[in-house]
Design a protein around this motif. Structure first.
Motif: not given
Ligand SMILES: Nc1ncnc2c1ncn2[C@@H]1O[C@H](COP(=O)(O)OP(=O)(O)OP(=O)(O)O)[C@@H](O)[C@H]1O
Ligand SMILES: [Mg+2]
Lengths: 239, 379
Positions: B25-27, B29-30, B259, B310, B314, B318
């Motif tokens: 989820s970090a990716v 949200l990034f 996303c 996350g 993210g 970012a």
């Protein structure tokens, strides 16, 4: 007035046209501080009876009154609240929460009750002391033996000072020696803390620690008054 | 929330699963923040007051700044129009006329006019250095950061070479992607003699002037020659210049939504798996006296924590990346900055939270509705 009063309790299962009746109009009174054992061959409905008293299952008819409260007609959330403060349940497979330590497992039921942190700590320590596991407080279930896990399970059941504790084959998973220790512990808790107990077991030797013994057969509850009468009755039946 | 320890320990108990989900989820949200920041840049460009308060005069039917040539003396004529406060002739030079992530855009302007038309704040250097040296240029903070330029440096691109008189910042992020030099310097740059012509004219209007009427009047005036003009509000001009790029940017909105969908399904899957793994554990909790609602809350808290963790990673990554890289995209000498705003951070975190809650609802229902007795027998 008895602590638990069960009247005409019936539970049926319907499976593809066939009807199973594990409990057929069962009635039973349990006095405060009594230790009852329940035997019977597999599939006769022992767990079903226990679960009904624990209010996690629903009867088809009949009533269960515990300390003046008719528990079968409570709503689900009321039943949950009732269990939280009045009932202790000891499982066959200890069923501890694996990610919590022994201490935290015992503390878990108290988190549902309005209680200060220090009061909680005191109660947990007393319960852990009662099962002689204070030195294992910070161990996780996977770091303990089966017998130790079961003792944690027992501490968890008694920590809230419940009116009644039900135990479903508490020694079913343990070797003979450990079983004996657990049974001694249950008997001691029953006598010293005056905890009312109802224990299901397959082991007739285990059943003998109870004040009164029952057998469930074809939906009917048969009572044997005490150890000697039970032994007498059994041998009498055989001859 | 006495149960927070239990929730955290449950998540920690399945470290691998928890970390993979948080990373996933970090990716997502990034990427969401990256996309959204360019949207913010676009909106910022459109909504700025100056986008409405000034006009850009361009040669009619020309699109790339390299091909637009207006007589410089048009500025005299336009400044006589009613409602016009000032006219700034601009010679544009860019290293890349097409859409690009690293466009360098030179605006050649009369220095004194620039000083009144823009309210730049100098991070290093000053106006007078710029005004007094023919080959001096002032450089936007974002370009300077991207290219590692400091005041006093010599900066060359192609055959164009300037001395950096200062680095400025502006409250308009797009402005921070430009380089301003002297008008006649750009006109005379090596090999090309453009003296007397400019790429475009920026017409600054007096407050309350209708941009549409003025721009129509300007185009009317030069219809038939010597060079026809096309005048638009600065915002419209910029949007047109960005052209396909702005459509792409608008489309990226849906990528952002995708996303969010990704986070939703990821967290929901993990939570459902974790609930299915623990059918018995939840039944035990309920036997101990936990109500269905409580178990529901536990599961929901788990999914929300996963998603927020996350989101925190993210969104944080970012914003930091955007802040450090000072990215912008540009086309036809107009740039859009990626704006890593606080607002974006809030939106990202809020979205992560809402997504976490939504993702938890179905698993939580499942956990709280399961019949206790069959679940206890479950192995
Ligand atoms: N959900 C169900 N649907 C149909 N039949 C069921 C269901 N649950 C239990 N039963 C039946 O009810 C009867 C009583 O089950 P119960 O678990 O109470 O037996 P038990 O006496 O505890 O057996 P054991 O000693 O093996 O634990 C069994 O015959 C079982 O097959
Ligand atoms: Mg059973």
């Amino acid at each position: 007035m008895p602590l638990v009063s069960i009247k005409n309790l019936t539970k049926q299962y319907h499976k593809g046209g066939e009807t199973i009746t594990p409990l057929d109009s069962v009635s039973l009174n349990i006095e405060q501080g009594e230790f009852l054992s329940l035997m019977g061959s597999s599939g006769t409905g022992k767990s079903t009876l226990l679960n009904l008293i624990a209010s996690i299952d629903h009867p088809d008819s009949g009533s269960i009154v515990v300390d003046g409260v008719e528990i079968t007609t409570l709503s689900r959330s009321q039943q949950a609240r009732w269990r939280a403060s009045h009932l202790g349940y000891i499982f066959q497979t200890h069923n501890l929460v694996p990610v919590l330590t022994a201490y935290e497992n015992v503390e878990l039921p108290l988190l549902l009750l309005p209680m200060s942190r220090s009061e909680r700590k005191k109660r947990v320590e007393v319960a852990m002391q009662a099962v002689d596991l204070l030195d294992r407080a910070n161990h996780y279930p996977r770091q303990m033996s089966g017998g130790q896990e079961q003792r944690v399970g027992i501490a968890r059941a008694i920590v809230k000072h419940p009116e009644i504790v039900v135990a479903d084959e508490p020694t079913g998973d343990l070797d003979a020696e450990t079983s004996e220790q657990i049974l001694d512990l249950l008997k001691r808790l029953n006598r010293e803390l005056d905890i009312t107990m109802l224990m299901v077991t397959h082991d007739s030797a285990a059943a003998q620690i109870a004040d009164r013994q029952f057998t469930l057969d074809h939906g009917k509850l048969i009572q044997t008054h005490n150890v000697t009468t039970a032994a007498f009755a059994t041998s009498g039946d055989q001859t | 929330m006495k149960l927070i320890a239990y929730i955290l320990k449950s998540l920690w108990g399945h470290r691998a699963r928890t970390m993979l989900t948080v990373a996933g989820s970090a990716v997502a949200l990034f990427v969401f923040c990256f996309i959204q920041s360019i949207q913010e840049g676009m909106n910022d460009l459109k909504q700025r007051q100056e986008a409405r308060g000034s006009l850009i005069v361009f040669q009619a039917n020309k699109f790339c700044p390299a091909t637009s040539h207006l007589p410089q003396d048009y500025d005299q004529q336009i400044s006589k129009f009613a409602g016009v406060k000032d006219v700034m002739p601009i010679q544009v030079f860019t290293n890349n006329c097409r859409a690009s992530l690293d466009v360098v855009v030179f605006y050649g302007v009369p220095p004194q006019k620039l000083r009144t038309a823009r309210d730049f704040e100098f991070l290093s250097g000053n106006w007078s250095d710029f005004e007094t040296h023919q080959d001096a240029a002032i450089i936007g903070r974002a370009v300077a950061a991207r290219r590692g330029i400091k005041a006093g440096d010599k900066f060359s691109i192609g055959d164009l070479s300037v001395n950096v008189a200062g680095i400025y910042q502006s409250d308009n992020p797009a402005e921070e992607n430009y380089i301003y030099s002297h008008l006649d310097f750009l006109q005379r740059r090596q090999g090309i003699n453009l003296v007397g012509t400019v790429t475009q004219l920026e017409v600054i209007l007096k407050p309350g002037t209708d941009p549409l009427i003025t721009s129509t009047a300007i185009d009317e005036r030069f219809r038939g020659g010597p060079v026809e003009t096309n005048t638009r509000a600065k915002g419209v001009f910029q949007a047109n210049s960005l052209g396909d790029l702005s459509q792409l940017i608008e489309m990226s909105y849906y990528l952002g939504l995708a996303c969010v969908g990704l986070v939703l399904s990821l967290v929901a899957t993990t939570t459902l798996m974790s609930v299915e793994d623990r059918i018995q554990e939840h039944a035990v909790l309920r036997t101990l006296g936990f109500s269905g609602v409580k178990v529901f809350g536990l599961v929901l808290a788990e999914s929300t924590l996963l998603s927020i963790a996350g989101g925190f990673l993210g969104v944080g990554a970012a914003l930091i990346t955007l802040k450090i890289s000072s990215l912008s995209v540009g086309a036809e000498a107009v740039t859009v900055a990626f704006i890593p705003s606080l607002h974006l951070a809030w939106v990202g975190m809020l979205l992560a939270m809402v997504t976490g809650i939504c993702a938890g609802i179905i698993p939580a229902c499942y956990a709280s509705r399961t019949e206790i007795v069959p679940a206890l027998r479950h192995v």
